[in-house]
Structure formats: structure tokens, C-alpha cells
Design a protein around this motif. Structure first.
Motif, PDB file in Angstrom:
ATOM      1  N   TYR A  16       0.859  -1.182   0.000  1.00 34.71           N
ATOM      2  CA  TYR A  16       0.000   0.000   0.000  1.00 34.71           C
ATOM      3  C   TYR A  16       0.897   1.235   0.000  1.00 34.71           C
ATOM      4  O   TYR A  16       1.881   1.302   0.729  1.00 34.71           O
ATOM      5  CB  TYR A  16      -0.874  -0.033   1.260  1.00 34.71           C
ATOM      6  N   VAL A  17       0.560   2.211  -0.844  1.00 35.88           N
ATOM      7  CA  VAL A  17       1.393   3.408  -0.976  1.00 35.88           C
ATOM      8  C   VAL A  17       0.561   4.648  -0.696  1.00 35.88           C
ATOM      9  O   VAL A  17      -0.448   4.888  -1.358  1.00 35.88           O
ATOM     10  CB  VAL A  17       1.976   3.540  -2.404  1.00 35.88           C
ATOM     11  N   GLU A  18       1.002   5.431   0.266  1.00 36.91           N
ATOM     12  CA  GLU A  18       0.376   6.720   0.544  1.00 36.91           C
ATOM     13  C   GLU A  18       1.216   7.811  -0.103  1.00 36.91           C
ATOM     14  O   GLU A  18       2.449   7.768  -0.058  1.00 36.91           O
ATOM     15  CB  GLU A  18       0.297   6.976   2.045  1.00 36.91           C
ATOM     16  N   ILE A  19       0.538   8.786  -0.694  1.00 37.59           N
ATOM     17  CA  ILE A  19       1.206   9.924  -1.332  1.00 37.59           C
ATOM     18  C   ILE A  19       0.653  11.178  -0.662  1.00 37.59           C
ATOM     19  O   ILE A  19      -0.353  11.739  -1.101  1.00 37.59           O
ATOM     20  CB  ILE A  19       0.951   9.924  -2.858  1.00 37.59           C
ATOM     21  N   PRO A  20       1.278  11.588   0.440  1.00 44.10           N
ATOM     22  CA  PRO A  20       0.731  12.672   1.257  1.00 44.10           C
ATOM     23  C   PRO A  20       0.497  13.990   0.513  1.00 44.10           C
ATOM     24  O   PRO A  20      -0.530  14.637   0.736  1.00 44.10           O
ATOM     25  CB  PRO A  20       1.784  12.858   2.361  1.00 44.10           C
ATOM     26  N   ASP A  21       1.401  14.404  -0.335  1.00 43.79           N
ATOM     27  CA  ASP A  21       1.274  15.704  -0.996  1.00 43.79           C
ATOM     28  C   ASP A  21       0.016  15.815  -1.848  1.00 43.79           C
ATOM     29  O   ASP A  21      -0.482  16.909  -2.090  1.00 43.79           O
ATOM     30  CB  ASP A  21       2.508  16.009  -1.849  1.00 43.79           C
ATOM     31  N   PHE A  22      -0.506  14.692  -2.320  1.00 41.08           N
ATOM     32  CA  PHE A  22      -1.698  14.699  -3.167  1.00 41.08           C
ATOM     33  C   PHE A  22      -2.921  14.105  -2.461  1.00 41.08           C
ATOM     34  O   PHE A  22      -3.983  14.001  -3.063  1.00 41.08           O
ATOM     35  CB  PHE A  22      -1.428  13.933  -4.469  1.00 41.08           C
ATOM     36  N   ASP A  23      -2.747  13.674  -1.213  1.00 42.89           N
ATOM     37  CA  ASP A  23      -3.842  13.040  -0.460  1.00 42.89           C
ATOM     38  C   ASP A  23      -4.450  11.868  -1.223  1.00 42.89           C
ATOM     39  O   ASP A  23      -5.671  11.719  -1.309  1.00 42.89           O
ATOM     40  CB  ASP A  23      -4.945  14.053  -0.112  1.00 42.89           C
ATOM     41  N   ILE A  24      -3.589  11.040  -1.805  1.00 41.98           N
ATOM     42  CA  ILE A  24      -4.054   9.869  -2.552  1.00 41.98           C
ATOM     43  C   ILE A  24      -3.244   8.644  -2.135  1.00 41.98           C
ATOM     44  O   ILE A  24      -2.221   8.767  -1.455  1.00 41.98           O
ATOM     45  CB  ILE A  24      -3.946  10.062  -4.090  1.00 41.98           C
ATOM     46  N   ALA A  25      -3.705   7.485  -2.552  1.00 45.53           N
ATOM     47  CA  ALA A  25      -3.012   6.233  -2.274  1.00 45.53           C
ATOM     48  C   ALA A  25      -3.183   5.294  -3.452  1.00 45.53           C
ATOM     49  O   ALA A  25      -4.086   5.454  -4.279  1.00 45.53           O
ATOM     50  CB  ALA A  25      -3.555   5.601  -1.009  1.00 45.53           C
ATOM     51  N   THR A  26      -2.295   4.317  -3.527  1.00 47.55           N
ATOM     52  CA  THR A  26      -2.356   3.296  -4.562  1.00 47.55           C
ATOM     53  C   THR A  26      -1.730   2.037  -3.977  1.00 47.55           C
ATOM     54  O   THR A  26      -1.425   2.001  -2.782  1.00 47.55           O
ATOM     55  CB  THR A  26      -1.649   3.768  -5.853  1.00 47.55           C
ATOM     56  N   GLN A  27      -1.526   1.030  -4.779  1.00 50.89           N
ATOM     57  CA  GLN A  27      -0.864  -0.178  -4.292  1.00 50.89           C
ATOM     58  C   GLN A  27      -0.124  -0.864  -5.423  1.00 50.89           C
ATOM     59  O   GLN A  27      -0.351  -0.578  -6.595  1.00 50.89           O
ATOM     60  CB  GLN A  27      -1.852  -1.146  -3.650  1.00 50.89           C
ATOM     61  N   GLY A  28       0.763  -1.764  -5.047  1.00 50.11           N
ATOM     62  CA  GLY A  28       1.526  -2.523  -6.028  1.00 50.11           C
ATOM     63  C   GLY A  28       1.781  -3.928  -5.532  1.00 50.11           C
ATOM     64  O   GLY A  28       1.600  -4.224  -4.347  1.00 50.11           O
ATOM     65  N   GLU A  29       2.216  -4.784  -6.442  1.00 51.29           N
ATOM     66  CA  GLU A  29       2.475  -6.179  -6.101  1.00 51.29           C
ATOM     67  C   GLU A  29       3.852  -6.377  -5.480  1.00 51.29           C
ATOM     68  O   GLU A  29       4.114  -7.400  -4.863  1.00 51.29           O
ATOM     69  CB  GLU A  29       2.324  -7.055  -7.341  1.00 51.29           C
ATOM     70  N   SER A  30       4.750  -5.424  -5.689  1.00 51.72           N
ATOM     71  CA  SER A  30       6.097  -5.454  -5.125  1.00 51.72           C
ATOM     72  C   SER A  30       6.469  -4.016  -4.769  1.00 51.72           C
ATOM     73  O   SER A  30       5.726  -3.083  -5.105  1.00 51.72           O
ATOM     74  CB  SER A  30       7.084  -6.015  -6.154  1.00 51.72           C
ATOM     75  N   ILE A  31       7.592  -3.840  -4.122  1.00 43.28           N
ATOM     76  CA  ILE A  31       8.022  -2.477  -3.789  1.00 43.28           C
ATOM     77  C   ILE A  31       8.250  -1.678  -5.073  1.00 43.28           C
ATOM     78  O   ILE A  31       7.800  -0.533  -5.191  1.00 43.28           O
ATOM     79  CB  ILE A  31       9.277  -2.501  -2.897  1.00 43.28           C
ATOM     80  N   ALA A  32       8.917  -2.279  -6.056  1.00 46.75           N
ATOM     81  CA  ALA A  32       9.170  -1.580  -7.322  1.00 46.75           C
ATOM     82  C   ALA A  32       7.862  -1.233  -8.026  1.00 46.75           C
ATOM     83  O   ALA A  32       7.708  -0.123  -8.555  1.00 46.75           O
ATOM     84  CB  ALA A  32      10.065  -2.422  -8.226  1.00 46.75           C
ATOM     85  N   ASP A  33       6.931  -2.165  -8.026  1.00 42.99           N
ATOM     86  CA  ASP A  33       5.625  -1.917  -8.646  1.00 42.99           C
ATOM     87  C   ASP A  33       4.877  -0.823  -7.893  1.00 42.99           C
ATOM     88  O   ASP A  33       4.247   0.043  -8.507  1.00 42.99           O
ATOM     89  CB  ASP A  33       4.810  -3.214  -8.666  1.00 42.99           C
ATOM     90  N   ALA A  34       4.959  -0.826  -6.571  1.00 42.97           N
ATOM     91  CA  ALA A  34       4.306   0.200  -5.759  1.00 42.97           C
ATOM     92  C   ALA A  34       4.878   1.577  -6.080  1.00 42.97           C
ATOM     93  O   ALA A  34       4.137   2.563  -6.186  1.00 42.97           O
ATOM     94  CB  ALA A  34       4.477  -0.122  -4.273  1.00 42.97           C
TER      95      ALA A  34
END
Length: 137
Positions: free
Chosen positions: A22-40
Motif C-alpha cells: 500500500y502506498v500513501e502519497i501525502p502531498d496529493f492526499d491519494i493512495a495506490t498499491q503494487g504487487e512489489s516495492i518496485a511496482d508500488a
């Protein structure tokens, strides 16, 4: 509004119980996810790029990196991802979009006999109607 420089935004990557990251992107108040760290990290770059060009299209200021506080747990990975908004825009804007259209059967027969390239013809006609020769960013 032109953003010519590459910017590096902080992200927080957390490993989830299902194995995804799970990836949080604080500056944009959004999140996403990936299957690996590189994918994230790549998914974060994509999300930031999309948000950035949406901000530009809406006439909004793109947040500066580090504009929001980064909150992370001890097991989280805090890192940076770089985004070149103009390069991202070129990549997205040049992506082909499929459109369906309907023409009379007899016209299709004649166009096929003449070897008409529908995609090229439609692009040229739309640009002519809009009065543009080529969109350049």
C-alpha cells in the motif's frame, strides 16, 4: 502552466497482510498499491503524474514535494519517487484512444475500395474543425 522540472515526492509504502504494498502519497492526499516495492513505486509515480496533469488542466497549482507531513510506522518504507510532469503528459496525451463511429454501408464500401485510413482521416478532420495543426506540450 508549464512544469518543466522533475520533482521528487515522498511516499510511504506499507506491506499489507495480503502481500500487496500500500502506498500513501501525502502531498496529493491519494493512495495506490503494487504487487512489489518496485511496482508500488511505479504505481505511485503514475498516480502523481495523473494527478499533476489533472491539476494543470484544471488550472490548479501542483503541490510542492514535502508540502504535507509524512507519517509512517516503524515498518513502513519512506522514500521518494520522481515525476517529470511534462514527460508524463506527452506519454498520456499520445496514447491512442479507441472511438467507434457509424457510417452508411455504401460509404464504407467506397472508402475501403479507395484504401481510406479511417483513423488518420478522423484525426485530420477533427484537427481541421478545431483549427489546430498539432498539439505540442
Amino acid at each position: 502552466m508549464l512544469i518543466k522540472e522533475r520533482k521528487a515526492y515522498p511516499i510511504v509504502i506499507s506491506k499489507e497482510s495480503d502481500g500487496f504494498f500500500y502506498v500513501e502519497i501525502p502531498d496529493f492526499d491519494i493512495a495506490t498499491q503494487g504487487e512489489s516495492i518496485a511496482d508500488a513505486m511505479e504505481m505511485a509515480r503514475d498516480a502523481i503524474g495523473l494527478m499533476g496533469i489533472d491539476f494543470m488542466d484544471d488550472g490548479k497549482e501542483i503541490p510542492e514535494p514535502g508540502s504535507k507531513e509524512v507519517i509512517a510506522d516503524k515498518d513502513d518504507i519512506v522514500t521518494l519517487v520522481d515525476v517529470d510532469f511534462m514527460e508524463y503528459r506527452k506519454k498520456v496525451d499520445n496514447k491512442a484512444v479507441k472511438k467507434n463511429c457509424t457510417i452508411p454501408y455504401w460509404l464504407n464500401v467506397e472508402a475501403e475500395k479507395a484504401g481510406i485510413n479511417y483513423s488518420k482521416l478522423l484525426q485530420e478532420a477533427i484537427m481541421q474543425v478545431l483549427g489546430i495543426s498539432k498539439k505540442v506540450y
